[in-house]
Write a protein that holds these residues in place. Structure first.
Motif, PDB file in Angstrom:
ATOM      1  N   LEU A  58       0.862  -1.175   0.000  1.00  0.00           N
ATOM      2  CA  LEU A  58       0.000   0.000   0.000  1.00  0.00           C
ATOM      3  C   LEU A  58       0.903   1.231   0.000  1.00  0.00           C
ATOM      4  O   LEU A  58       1.410   1.664   1.041  1.00  0.00           O
ATOM      5  N   ASN A  59       1.137   1.757  -1.196  1.00  0.00           N
ATOM      6  CA  ASN A  59       2.052   2.879  -1.378  1.00  0.00           C
ATOM      7  C   ASN A  59       1.337   4.215  -1.146  1.00  0.00           C
ATOM      8  O   ASN A  59       0.119   4.283  -1.144  1.00  0.00           O
ATOM      9  N   LYS A  60       2.135   5.252  -0.954  1.00  0.00           N
ATOM     10  CA  LYS A  60       1.640   6.616  -0.715  1.00  0.00           C
ATOM     11  C   LYS A  60       0.884   6.695   0.611  1.00  0.00           C
ATOM     12  O   LYS A  60      -0.089   7.443   0.741  1.00  0.00           O
ATOM     13  N   CYS A  61       1.354   5.923   1.595  1.00  0.00           N
ATOM     14  CA  CYS A  61       0.675   5.921   2.899  1.00  0.00           C
ATOM     15  C   CYS A  61       0.798   7.268   3.597  1.00  0.00           C
ATOM     16  O   CYS A  61       0.030   7.561   4.516  1.00  0.00           O
ATOM     17  N   ASP A  62       1.747   8.107   3.174  1.00  0.00           N
ATOM     18  CA  ASP A  62       1.884   9.439   3.749  1.00  0.00           C
ATOM     19  C   ASP A  62       0.709  10.331   3.379  1.00  0.00           C
ATOM     20  O   ASP A  62       0.483  11.362   4.028  1.00  0.00           O
ATOM     21  N   LEU A  63      -0.061   9.939   2.344  1.00  0.00           N
ATOM     22  CA  LEU A  63      -1.218  10.726   1.910  1.00  0.00           C
ATOM     23  C   LEU A  63      -2.520  10.165   2.464  1.00  0.00           C
ATOM     24  O   LEU A  63      -3.575  10.782   2.304  1.00  0.00           O
ATOM     25  N   ALA A  64      -2.458   8.984   3.098  1.00  0.00           N
ATOM     26  CA  ALA A  64      -3.646   8.328   3.644  1.00  0.00           C
ATOM     27  C   ALA A  64      -3.668   8.488   5.160  1.00  0.00           C
ATOM     28  O   ALA A  64      -2.641   8.747   5.790  1.00  0.00           O
ATOM     29  N   ASP A  65      -4.851   8.297   5.751  1.00  0.00           N
ATOM     30  CA  ASP A  65      -4.949   8.456   7.200  1.00  0.00           C
ATOM     31  C   ASP A  65      -4.805   7.118   7.919  1.00  0.00           C
ATOM     32  O   ASP A  65      -4.465   6.096   7.317  1.00  0.00           O
ATOM     33  N   GLU A 217     -10.485  24.211   6.619  1.00  0.00           N
ATOM     34  CA  GLU A 217      -9.120  24.670   6.873  1.00  0.00           C
ATOM     35  C   GLU A 217      -8.453  25.190   5.597  1.00  0.00           C
ATOM     36  O   GLU A 217      -7.688  26.161   5.647  1.00  0.00           O
ATOM     37  N   ARG A 218      -8.739  24.559   4.470  1.00  0.00           N
ATOM     38  CA  ARG A 218      -8.066  24.937   3.223  1.00  0.00           C
ATOM     39  C   ARG A 218      -8.775  26.073   2.491  1.00  0.00           C
ATOM     40  O   ARG A 218      -8.135  26.987   1.963  1.00  0.00           O
ATOM     41  N   TYR A 219     -10.108  25.997   2.462  1.00  0.00           N
ATOM     42  CA  TYR A 219     -10.857  26.942   1.635  1.00  0.00           C
ATOM     43  C   TYR A 219     -11.893  27.771   2.399  1.00  0.00           C
ATOM     44  O   TYR A 219     -12.533  28.638   1.805  1.00  0.00           O
ATOM     45  N   GLY A 220     -12.082  27.474   3.674  1.00  0.00           N
ATOM     46  CA  GLY A 220     -13.113  28.177   4.425  1.00  0.00           C
ATOM     47  C   GLY A 220     -14.509  27.690   4.106  1.00  0.00           C
ATOM     48  O   GLY A 220     -15.500  28.392   4.356  1.00  0.00           O
ATOM     49  N   ILE A 221     -14.635  26.486   3.564  1.00  0.00           N
ATOM     50  CA  ILE A 221     -15.936  25.924   3.195  1.00  0.00           C
ATOM     51  C   ILE A 221     -16.652  25.391   4.429  1.00  0.00           C
ATOM     52  O   ILE A 221     -16.076  24.644   5.213  1.00  0.00           O
ATOM     53  N   GLU A 222     -17.901  25.768   4.574  1.00  0.00           N
ATOM     54  CA  GLU A 222     -18.738  25.260   5.668  1.00  0.00           C
ATOM     55  C   GLU A 222     -20.057  24.759   5.087  1.00  0.00           C
ATOM     56  O   GLU A 222     -21.083  25.433   5.157  1.00  0.00           O
ATOM     57  N   GLY A 223     -20.011  23.582   4.478  1.00  0.00           N
ATOM     58  CA  GLY A 223     -21.216  22.996   3.902  1.00  0.00           C
ATOM     59  C   GLY A 223     -21.585  23.634   2.576  1.00  0.00           C
ATOM     60  O   GLY A 223     -20.812  24.339   1.941  1.00  0.00           O
ATOM     61  N   GLY A 224     -22.835  23.384   2.173  1.00  0.00           N
ATOM     62  CA  GLY A 224     -23.323  23.907   0.903  1.00  0.00           C
ATOM     63  C   GLY A 224     -23.320  22.852  -0.175  1.00  0.00           C
ATOM     64  O   GLY A 224     -22.837  21.733   0.002  1.00  0.00           O
ATOM     65  N   ILE A 256      -8.316  19.407  -7.489  1.00  0.00           N
ATOM     66  CA  ILE A 256      -7.726  18.107  -7.811  1.00  0.00           C
ATOM     67  C   ILE A 256      -6.251  18.073  -7.429  1.00  0.00           C
ATOM     68  O   ILE A 256      -5.767  17.106  -6.839  1.00  0.00           O
ATOM     69  N   ASP A 257      -5.537  19.151  -7.736  1.00  0.00           N
ATOM     70  CA  ASP A 257      -4.108  19.217  -7.436  1.00  0.00           C
ATOM     71  C   ASP A 257      -3.863  19.236  -5.935  1.00  0.00           C
ATOM     72  O   ASP A 257      -2.941  18.578  -5.437  1.00  0.00           O
ATOM     73  N   ASP A 258      -4.679  19.983  -5.198  1.00  0.00           N
ATOM     74  CA  ASP A 258      -4.523  20.046  -3.746  1.00  0.00           C
ATOM     75  C   ASP A 258      -4.720  18.676  -3.118  1.00  0.00           C
ATOM     76  O   ASP A 258      -3.997  18.288  -2.193  1.00  0.00           O
ATOM     77  N   PHE A 259      -5.702  17.925  -3.614  1.00  0.00           N
ATOM     78  CA  PHE A 259      -5.927  16.583  -3.076  1.00  0.00           C
ATOM     79  C   PHE A 259      -4.756  15.669  -3.396  1.00  0.00           C
ATOM     80  O   PHE A 259      -4.214  14.989  -2.518  1.00  0.00           O
ATOM     81  N   ARG A 260      -4.345  15.625  -4.662  1.00  0.00           N
ATOM     82  CA  ARG A 260      -3.300  14.690  -5.077  1.00  0.00           C
ATOM     83  C   ARG A 260      -1.963  14.969  -4.397  1.00  0.00           C
ATOM     84  O   ARG A 260      -1.186  14.045  -4.158  1.00  0.00           O
ATOM     85  N   LYS A 261      -1.703  16.211  -4.064  1.00  0.00           N
ATOM     86  CA  LYS A 261      -0.425  16.561  -3.441  1.00  0.00           C
ATOM     87  C   LYS A 261      -0.508  16.633  -1.919  1.00  0.00           C
ATOM     88  O   LYS A 261       0.450  17.050  -1.264  1.00  0.00           O
ATOM     89  N   GLY A 262      -1.639  16.225  -1.362  1.00  0.00           N
ATOM     90  CA  GLY A 262      -1.758  16.146   0.084  1.00  0.00           C
ATOM     91  C   GLY A 262      -1.993  17.458   0.795  1.00  0.00           C
ATOM     92  O   GLY A 262      -1.893  17.530   2.023  1.00  0.00           O
ATOM     93  N   ARG A 263      -2.332  18.514   0.064  1.00  0.00           N
ATOM     94  CA  ARG A 263      -2.551  19.810   0.701  1.00  0.00           C
ATOM     95  C   ARG A 263      -3.860  19.848   1.481  1.00  0.00           C
ATOM     96  O   ARG A 263      -4.079  20.770   2.276  1.00  0.00           O
ATOM     97  N   LEU A 264      -4.733  18.871   1.241  1.00  0.00           N
ATOM     98  CA  LEU A 264      -5.979  18.784   1.998  1.00  0.00           C
ATOM     99  C   LEU A 264      -5.827  17.870   3.210  1.00  0.00           C
ATOM    100  O   LEU A 264      -6.813  17.550   3.879  1.00  0.00           O
TER     101      LEU A 264
END
Length: 280
Positions: A58-65, A217-224, A256-264
């Motif tokens: 299971l690679n990329k475990c640094d991006l998984a919880d 935390e990343r975008y200030g999104i609160e539902g919607g 998409i980029d933020d997710f793939r690079k772990g910024r989220l």
């Protein structure tokens, strides 16, 4: 949301090549994406392995919880690694040697030793070539952060064993659209054949459901709604066109980029039940 489809005809040649090489192999190294182990499992490849022993990485475990730890208890003969970290080399080498330890002991008892060979398989962009380069200690194979970089077979001689890097191979059909979405999120499906508008919106919706704090935390999104979330991304990042309209194209790419690079943050897309269904 359009149904995600791919065109695996070009992968038929890769499968035929692997079928010819399997008899020469002593075992199979199956590389999965730690963020979606169930989605990145191709049953066609497992069938190809036959009765050969299989090590699941299971690679990329640094991006998984932390859910990955529970998944390791479900997936047989499995380890988690971050192939971009040199410290993972010892873990992978130890697991590979353990895979054939019994066979090696029998060979030694008969008075001979051999170089063990392993096929490295998986869907595109799980990090197969990166793992081989890590084990080799040098850039022996071509790698990239997009699907379809490895094109042909490459036997790589290492210390005590040989590995065959193979092209990433998708299932012949995508019957589970949830799995298809997860593969699209992580980049296993070529972006050029996807509707990235839909992918980004679905990704926002799924993260909003499973990890709402990360979006705040990343975008200030609160539902919607999904579109309202994308509006918030564009507003937060300053993606505004002339006339005050949101630049959705940039917003979609950013999500998409933020997710793939772990910024989220560390995110695991597949649930325990999905993994249990595939591997139990």
């Amino acid at each position: 949301m359009k149904t995600i489809q791919w065109f695996p005809g070009h992968m038929t040649k890769a499968l035929r090549m692997m079928e010819k090489e399997v008899p020469l192999a002593d075992g199979i190294i199956y590389v999965l994406d730690a963020r979606c182990p169930a989605a990145s499992f191709n049953p066609v490849l497992k069938k190809l392995a036959g009765n050969k022993p299989v090590l699941y990485i299971l690679n990329k475990c640094d991006l998984a919880d932390e859910k990955v730890d529970a998944m390791l208890k479900i997936i047989p003969s499995s380890i988690k690694v971050n192939a971009a970290n040199a410290n993972s080399r010892r873990d992978i080498t130890g697991a590979i040697n353990a895979l054939v330890a019994e066979k090696r002991e029998k060979n030694l008892a008969k008075g001979y030793s051999k170089i063990f060979r392993f096929l490295v398989i998986g869907v595109p962009n799980t990090g197969k070539s990166t793992i081989i380069n890590l084990l080799a200690g040098s850039r022996r194979t071509v790698t990239g952060n997009k699907a379809g970089v490895t094109r042909g077979k490459q036997w790589i001689r290492l210390d005590g064993f040989e590995l065959l890097d193979t092209p990433g191979t998708m299932p012949p059909a995508c019957e589970n659209q949830s799995h298809a979405l997860h593969l699209a999120y992580v980049g296993s499906i070529n972006d050029d054949i996807l509707d990235l508008d839909d992918i980004a919106l679905e990704l926002l919706g799924e993260i909003g459901e499973k990890y709402p704090k990360r979006l705040f935390e990343r975008y200030g999104i609160e539902g919607g709604s999904k579109l309202e979330m994308l509006d918030k991304v564009c507003a937060k990042r300053g993606f505004i066109l002339r006339g005050g309209e949101y630049d959705y194209e940039r917003g979609i790419r950013a999500v998409i980029d933020d997710f793939r690079k772990g910024r989220l943050g560390r995110i695991t897309l597949d649930g325990i039940d999905a993994v249990r269904e595939v591997f139990s």
